[in-house]
Design a protein around this motif. Structure first.
Motif, PDB file in Angstrom:
ATOM      1  N   GLU A   1      13.608  12.454  19.492  1.00 11.09           N
ATOM      2  CA  GLU A   1      13.056  11.225  20.486  1.00 11.09           C
ATOM      3  C   GLU A   1      12.204  11.575  21.317  1.00 11.09           C
ATOM      4  N   ARG A   2      12.223  12.646  22.214  1.00 12.05           N
ATOM      5  CA  ARG A   2      11.274  12.941  23.097  1.00 12.05           C
ATOM      6  C   ARG A   2       9.887  13.259  22.463  1.00 12.05           C
ATOM      7  N   ARG A   3       9.929  13.672  21.182  1.00 15.10           N
ATOM      8  CA  ARG A   3       8.781  13.728  20.404  1.00 15.10           C
ATOM      9  C   ARG A   3       7.985  12.436  20.176  1.00 15.10           C
ATOM     10  N   LEU A   4       8.811  11.493  19.992  1.00 17.08           N
ATOM     11  CA  LEU A   4       8.263  10.239  19.357  1.00 17.08           C
ATOM     12  C   LEU A   4       7.781   9.453  21.018  1.00 17.08           C
ATOM     13  N   LEU A   5       8.443   9.665  21.972  1.00 19.93           N
ATOM     14  CA  LEU A   5       7.920   9.181  23.180  1.00 19.93           C
ATOM     15  C   LEU A   5       6.613   9.520  23.587  1.00 19.93           C
ATOM     16  N   GLU A   6       6.502  11.005  23.283  1.00 21.07           N
ATOM     17  CA  GLU A   6       5.058  11.827  23.588  1.00 21.07           C
ATOM     18  C   GLU A   6       4.022  11.184  22.800  1.00 21.07           C
TER      19      GLU A   6
ATOM     20  N   ASN B   1      22.956  13.932  17.709  1.00 19.25           N
ATOM     21  CA  ASN B   1      23.228  15.285  18.325  1.00 19.25           C
ATOM     22  C   ASN B   1      21.890  15.692  19.120  1.00 19.25           C
ATOM     23  N   ALA B   2      21.946  16.958  19.584  1.00 21.25           N
ATOM     24  CA  ALA B   2      20.748  17.571  20.484  1.00 21.25           C
ATOM     25  C   ALA B   2      19.392  17.256  19.813  1.00 21.25           C
ATOM     26  N   ALA B   3      19.581  17.950  18.504  1.00 25.02           N
ATOM     27  CA  ALA B   3      18.320  17.728  17.716  1.00 25.02           C
ATOM     28  C   ALA B   3      17.785  16.323  17.644  1.00 25.02           C
TER      29      ALA B   3
ATOM     30  N   VAL C   1       0.936  -1.169  -0.012  1.00 23.76           N
ATOM     31  CA  VAL C   1      -0.022  -0.012   0.092  1.00 23.76           C
ATOM     32  C   VAL C   1       0.766   1.331   0.100  1.00 23.76           C
ATOM     33  N   GLY C   2       0.388   2.473  -0.424  1.00 28.09           N
ATOM     34  CA  GLY C   2       0.946   3.767  -0.445  1.00 28.09           C
ATOM     35  C   GLY C   2       1.123   4.403   0.964  1.00 28.09           C
ATOM     36  N   SER C   3       0.631   4.167   1.673  1.00 28.33           N
ATOM     37  CA  SER C   3       0.667   4.898   3.252  1.00 28.33           C
ATOM     38  C   SER C   3       0.091   4.154   4.213  1.00 28.33           C
ATOM     39  N   VAL C   4       0.724   4.545   5.390  1.00 29.98           N
ATOM     40  CA  VAL C   4       0.118   3.906   6.444  1.00 29.98           C
ATOM     41  C   VAL C   4      -1.432   4.168   6.541  1.00 29.98           C
ATOM     42  N   GLU C   5      -2.182   5.091   6.185  1.00 26.68           N
ATOM     43  CA  GLU C   5      -3.504   5.472   6.291  1.00 26.68           C
ATOM     44  C   GLU C   5      -4.215   4.333   5.236  1.00 26.68           C
ATOM     45  N   ALA C   6      -3.596   3.633   4.138  1.00 25.82           N
ATOM     46  CA  ALA C   6      -4.085   2.841   3.205  1.00 25.82           C
ATOM     47  C   ALA C   6      -4.013   1.617   3.690  1.00 25.82           C
ATOM     48  N   LEU C   7      -3.406   1.256   4.782  1.00 27.43           N
ATOM     49  CA  LEU C   7      -3.553  -0.133   5.563  1.00 27.43           C
ATOM     50  C   LEU C   7      -4.958  -0.865   5.467  1.00 27.43           C
ATOM     51  N   PRO C   8      -5.082  -1.840   5.354  1.00 28.81           N
ATOM     52  CA  PRO C   8      -6.580  -2.303   5.391  1.00 28.81           C
ATOM     53  C   PRO C   8      -7.108  -2.887   6.686  1.00 28.81           C
ATOM     54  N   GLU C   9      -5.900  -3.013   7.689  1.00 22.43           N
ATOM     55  CA  GLU C   9      -6.150  -3.130   9.007  1.00 22.43           C
ATOM     56  C   GLU C   9      -5.052  -2.434   9.705  1.00 22.43           C
ATOM     57  N   CYS C  10      -5.744  -2.495  11.347  1.00 19.53           N
ATOM     58  CA  CYS C  10      -4.418  -1.974  12.179  1.00 19.53           C
ATOM     59  C   CYS C  10      -3.260  -3.117  12.357  1.00 19.53           C
ATOM     60  N   PRO C  11      -2.202  -3.056  12.137  1.00 23.32           N
ATOM     61  CA  PRO C  11      -1.184  -4.109  12.343  1.00 23.32           C
ATOM     62  C   PRO C  11      -0.814  -4.004  13.856  1.00 23.32           C
ATOM     63  N   ASP C  12      -0.728  -5.213  14.080  1.00 24.59           N
ATOM     64  CA  ASP C  12      -0.210  -5.533  15.790  1.00 24.59           C
ATOM     65  C   ASP C  12       1.320  -4.907  15.822  1.00 24.59           C
ATOM     66  N   LEU C  13       2.105  -4.859  15.048  1.00 27.29           N
ATOM     67  CA  LEU C  13       3.547  -4.320  15.047  1.00 27.29           C
ATOM     68  C   LEU C  13       3.899  -3.821  13.583  1.00 27.29           C
ATOM     69  N   ALA C  14       4.657  -2.459  13.840  1.00 27.97           N
ATOM     70  CA  ALA C  14       5.101  -1.718  12.598  1.00 27.97           C
ATOM     71  C   ALA C  14       6.570  -1.841  12.794  1.00 27.97           C
ATOM     72  N   LEU C  15       7.168  -2.172  11.593  1.00 22.40           N
ATOM     73  CA  LEU C  15       8.517  -2.237  11.466  1.00 22.40           C
ATOM     74  C   LEU C  15       9.027  -0.956  10.793  1.00 22.40           C
ATOM     75  N   ILE C  16       9.608  -0.016  11.227  1.00 23.68           N
ATOM     76  CA  ILE C  16       9.900   1.300  10.519  1.00 23.68           C
ATOM     77  C   ILE C  16      11.202   1.457  10.259  1.00 23.68           C
ATOM     78  N   ALA C  17      11.448   1.676   8.845  1.00 20.90           N
ATOM     79  CA  ALA C  17      12.838   1.803   8.225  1.00 20.90           C
ATOM     80  C   ALA C  17      12.562   3.002   7.075  1.00 20.90           C
ATOM     81  N   ILE C  18      12.540   4.168   7.554  1.00 22.29           N
ATOM     82  CA  ILE C  18      12.616   5.047   6.809  1.00 22.29           C
ATOM     83  C   ILE C  18      13.395   6.337   7.167  1.00 22.29           C
ATOM     84  N   PRO C  19      13.763   7.412   6.257  1.00 25.41           N
ATOM     85  CA  PRO C  19      14.465   8.315   6.909  1.00 25.41           C
ATOM     86  C   PRO C  19      14.047   9.218   8.119  1.00 25.41           C
ATOM     87  N   ALA C  20      14.671   9.420   8.992  1.00 32.14           N
ATOM     88  CA  ALA C  20      14.496   9.703  10.549  1.00 32.14           C
ATOM     89  C   ALA C  20      13.324  10.877  10.411  1.00 32.14           C
TER      90      ALA C  20
END
Length: 716
Positions: free
Chosen positions: A123-128, A116-118, A68-87
């Motif tokens: 990372e803090r945003r991902l945690l939130e 780095n600090a950025a 599928v072309g995007s997360v929104e296009a997934l036919p159902e919610c996956p239990d697990l997502a493996l994310i390998a894209i630019p940060a």
């Protein structure tokens, strides 16, 4: 409803989503196997993931996977997502997954806090985002998971995990891959290999917690850890103790313990109880075997896997095709505390019918290079039949002699280990010459070591692994309320009167003593206390550094002279008059180590405490049996117990004082450092002759470490 039930249910859900997901979405999937997303898809397909699998790629379809072309296009919610894209794109994707209700995500993408600090801000945003969505988040900068359900990793060797074997949890993806690469060449099989990456939400302690809460018949009994950062000593302690109590053996490397520089400390204990020793004390209390390298870790796992777990005792037998390696192994086994008893006469007679005349029939049993497969089978059958009540383990040493088919030896050794009642640990030294035959041995389920001395050392490590002790209980003559009153409103260094009150309330014995500031008070104190006396200047942490100690004072004239000299020392604040105590000297102490709590120390005392560095360390809370176990490892212990007819201390009584000091640190968590130096006496009559205590400011109390309350143990 039991309060524990929601936590257990949450742990089960997180465990299922991370280790056994019913559906997986690969974000950043690719048809190119040289890209992380392409390797992920390839590995998932190659290891035959049986759940629902989707590839998310806006550019082109990925062969063999519904794309599928995007997360929104997934036919159902996956239990697990493996994310390998630019940060830069991870945050948006994580938000979309959170809105869908995805239970867990493993972020492989790099370029975050490790940069780095950025990156740390991101990372803090991902945690939130993960917290708001109640999503379990692993990584970022993570190479992934490999479990019995799926191959969710993009780097390193790909293996076929099996239940009930070995779990490997790493803070480094490279270390994980290197360990697996080397371990599989020895025949080891993994149940799961896990890399936690930057661990912004889930660390090694949390993965251990999931294994603990979801422990069952198919769980691995060997757990290997590579730890760069201990995020929570309390959680690591709790879950490691639980797993150890359930029959698991845990072995760990802890890197990054070398201090960048010496730290400031006001006590001998503070200088000696380093962060490195705090880590060791934590591992000892948790039952974790500490190793220093990948090779040591693999040797340990090989010994456990080959023997089917830890050996029951220290009676060993060596069967070798070569004399030299057999002698080296026998030496190492003896150093590790194993006993190599000779075989019984009947055993020797039966072996004589099997072995050539030139062979030895002792222990080690040197069978000569002509030993082949059939002879190997008969030798091991005889030992199992005749010596099984006298042996705990057999170690075999073989290789390619060029005189026989060594492949037959390998296979017969493996069959004997399965059919017999004595655990067998094979050492095979011909990795190059016997490569094809070793492949067949490993394919049949064989595990081996490559060096006989390493095998003996690893077996010794298992034999002497840390024991679990029950939590400390209450102690007689310990007045908690009086201890609190003695330090009420105080901070920094305690004065002699307050310190004496604390120690007395905690049940420590103090020799008769008094602080005097006038010549008249000196005379009265000497008369009341009696001679011989020790006299010490007050107002200094290290009295010997300013020449502030006099001992063996036998009369009033000598006391008056000593008082004049000590009072004249600049900065003196009185003189402590104390009855002399005979006997050996030890130091007891404790220091608060940030993140760990209090580390308790015992060692040879007096002015040589740091110079000799003969000490043992343990993590509070500490029971008397646990303290006694530590004291039995003390270098120089014979000097404490009494050497060459001299009166010594009762080691059990000293262990009781260690436990009492531990209880004091739990009662006063504001203790920064405390020295009882020296403690002197003989037998059970032990006295605190000198002491110092430094408190931390209010609001900086030490965290208390939990000791796995659900362990099946009774308080001491």
């Amino acid at each position: 409803m039991n309060r524990k039930e929601p936590a257990d249910r949450s742990a089960r859900q997180r465990y299922q989503a991370l280790f056994h997901p019913r559906s997986i979405a690969v974000i950043g999937a690719s048809a190119n196997p040289l890209k992380p997303g392409g390797r992920l898809v390839r590995n998932l397909l190659q290891n035959e993931y049986a759940g629902s699998l989707w590839a998310v790629n806006p550019g082109a379809p990925v062969p063999g996977v519904r794309t599928v072309g995007s997360v929104e296009a997934l036919p159902e919610c996956p239990d697990l997502a493996l994310i390998a894209i630019p940060a830069l794109n991870v945050r948006r994707v994580l938000e979309a997954l959170g809105r869908m209700g995805t239970r867990a995500a493993i972020v492989m993408s790099a370029g975050f806090g490790e940069m780095n600090a950025a990156g740390r801000t991101e990372e803090r945003r991902l945690l939130e985002i993960a917290a708001a969505a109640e999503m379990t988040l692993v990584g970022p900068n993570c190479s992934g998971f490999l479990t019995t359900t799926y191959a969710g990793k993009f780097a390193g060797i790909l293996t076929r995990p099996l239940p009930g074997r070995i779990d490997l949890i790493c803070g480094s993806g490279a270390i994980m891959d290197f360990v697996v690469e080397q371990a599989t060449r020895r025949g080891l099989v993994f149940s799961s290999t896990v890399n936690v990456g930057n661990s912004i939400q889930i660390g090694i302690e949390d993965i251990l917690g999931l294994l603990d809460h979801n422990f069952g018949p198919a769980s691995a009994r060997i757990i290997l850890l590579y730890i760069e950062r201990i995020r929570s000593a309390a959680r690591l302690l709790e879950h490691a103790r639980n797993l150890t109590a359930r029959g698991c053996i845990l072995a760990a490397i802890k890197s990054g313990t070398t201090p960048a520089g010496a730290r400031a400390a006001h006590s001998h204990t503070g200088a000696m109880a380093t962060p490195e020793r705090a880590v060791q004390a934590l591992f000892d209390k948790a039952g974790i075997l500490r190793v220093g390298s990948r090779s040591e870790m693999i040797d340990l796992a090989c010994v456990l896997a080959a023997a089917g777990g830890p050996v029951a005792g220290r009676r060993a037998f060596v069967v070798t095709s070569a004399g030299g390696p057999g002698v080296m192994l026998a030496d190492e086994l003896s150093r590790q505390g194993f006993v190599l008893a000779p075989p019984r006469r009947r055993t020797r007679e039966r072996l004589k019918a099997v072995l050539p005349p030139e062979a030895t029939r002792a222990n080690p049993l040197d069978c000569l290079p002509s030993k082949d497969g059939p002879r190997t089978r008969r030798i091991l059958e005889i030992l199992d039949a005749e010596e099984k009540r006298r042996l705990d383990v057999i170690l075999t040493i073989d290789g390619a002699s060029g005189l026989v088919d060594e492949g037959g030896i390998f296979q017969e050794t493996l069959q004997a280990s399965r059919a017999g009642s004595i655990p067998i640990v094979p050492v095979i030294s011909s990795a190059t010459t016997s490569a094809a035959k070793l492949d067949a041995f490993r394919a049949a389920g064989g595990v081996h070591l490559t060096d006989e001395v390493a095998a003996g050392r690893a077996l010794g490590r298992v034999l002497h692994r840390p024991r679990l002790y029950p939590p400390a209980g209450r102690m007689a003559r310990f007045d908690t309320a009086a201890v609190g009153r003695a330090v009420s409103g105080r901070s920094d260094t305690l004065g002699p009167a307050a310190l004496a009150a604390v120690l007395a309330a905690a049940g420590f014995r103090l020799p008769p003593q008094d602080v005097v500031r006038t010549r008249a008070a000196l005379t009265r104190a000497c008369t009341r206390i009696g001679f011989p006396l020790a006299m010490k200047v007050m107002g200094f942490l290290h009295k010997t550094d300013v020449g502030g100690v006099r001992v063996g004072i036998s009369g009033h004239r000598a006391a008056a002279l000593a008082w004049s000299e000590l009072s004249a020392i600049p900065g003196a604040d009185g003189v402590l008059i104390q009855r002399m105590v005979a006997g050996p000297e030890v130091i007891l102490g404790a220091v608060h180590e940030a993140g760990f709590g209090h580390v308790v120390m015992a060692g040879l005392g007096g002015i040589y405490a740091e110079a000799l560095d003969a000490a043992v360390f343990a993590l509070a809370p500490l029971s008397a049996p646990e303290a006694l176990d530590r004291l039995r490892r003390l270098r120089g212990r014979a000097l404490i117990e009494g050497a060459r007819g001299e009166k010594g201390m009762s080691l059990a009584a000293l262990a009781g004082l260690m436990a009492r000091l531990s209880l004091l640190t739990q009662t006063l968590p504001s203790i920064a450092e405390i020295d009882l130096n020296p403690v002197k006496g003989s037998g059970d009559a032990l006295y605190v002759v000198d002491a110092r205590m430094i408190l931390r400011p209010e609001g900086k109390a030490a965290p208390r470490l939990r000791q796995a309350p659900n362990l099946p143990m009774r308080p001491a």
